[in-house]
Design a protein around this motif. Structure first.
Motif, PDB file in Angstrom:
ATOM      1  N   ASP A   1       0.973  -1.216  -0.345  1.00 50.72           N
ATOM      2  CA  ASP A   1       0.122   0.156   0.038  1.00 50.72           C
ATOM      3  C   ASP A   1       0.739   1.250   0.132  1.00 50.72           C
ATOM      4  O   ASP A   1       1.943   1.432   0.728  1.00 50.72           O
TER       5      ASP A   1
ATOM      6  N   ARG B   1      -2.936   0.349  -3.717  1.00 51.92           N
ATOM      7  CA  ARG B   1      -2.165  -0.863  -3.967  1.00 51.92           C
ATOM      8  C   ARG B   1      -1.313  -0.983  -4.901  1.00 51.92           C
ATOM      9  O   ARG B   1      -1.779  -0.609  -6.286  1.00 51.92           O
TER      10      ARG B   1
ATOM     11  N   SER C   1      -7.900  -2.556  -5.836  1.00 58.36           N
ATOM     12  CA  SER C   1      -8.141  -3.310  -4.812  1.00 58.36           C
ATOM     13  C   SER C   1      -8.996  -4.326  -4.936  1.00 58.36           C
ATOM     14  O   SER C   1     -10.152  -4.086  -5.609  1.00 58.36           O
TER      15      SER C   1
END
Length: 159
Positions: free
Chosen positions: A11, A101, A157
């Protein structure tokens, strides 16, 4: 020979990069006569942009930021060679890296051969049937010293 690590998902929080940029596409970059990226990096290092960028953050890395994708990996996109800054820098191209991400591919070895080899692995990875879907928002290369790079590819994500 380059040492390549297995990709991992991380992340990333948003941050700013400022420097010099160009608009290009992969088909141009594969041809030495039309490639813009070698000139961009030459300009970045010759001008000492990494040393003289105002508002620079404490982050010591050099970045290659890919953004402004026209049509995913096959169309035009922009590349910014720069450094992390605290906020946008007036008079310089400044782009904020999107939060989210990222799949991170890391390699160590002589440049530019190592970065070319690593991009080949990135493209192969995302062709796989189990690969996550790319965002095509911001992607970036993060250089640590003269022989280590981590390519960060933004992904959607999963729930």
């Amino acid at each position: 020979m380059s040492q390549v690590l297995e990709p991992e998902v991380k992340d990333v929080q948003p941050f700013w990069i400022a420097g010099a940029g160009v608009r290009t596409q992969n088909s141009d970059e594969f041809n030495p006569l039309t490639a813009k990226l070698p000139r961009l990096w030459g300009q970045f290092f010759t001008a000492g942009m990494g040393l003289h960028t105002p508002n620079r953050s404490q982050d010591p890395h050099v970045y290659g930021l890919y953004h402004g994708y026209a049509s995913k990996e096959n169309g035009l996109y922009s590349v910014l060679a720069g450094v992390a800054v605290q906020s946008a820098v007036p008079g310089m191209e400044s782009v904020q890296v999107q939060a989210g991400r990222y799949v991170v591919f890391t390699a160590k070895g002589p440049m530019p051969q190592t970065i070319v080899q690593l991009w080949g692995q990135v493209w192969a990875y995302f062709q796989g049937p189990e690969a996550p879907q790319r965002r095509f928002g911001t992607d970036f290369e993060m250089y640590s010293g003269t022989d280590t790079v981590a390519i960060h590819i933004g992904i959607h994500s999963t729930p």
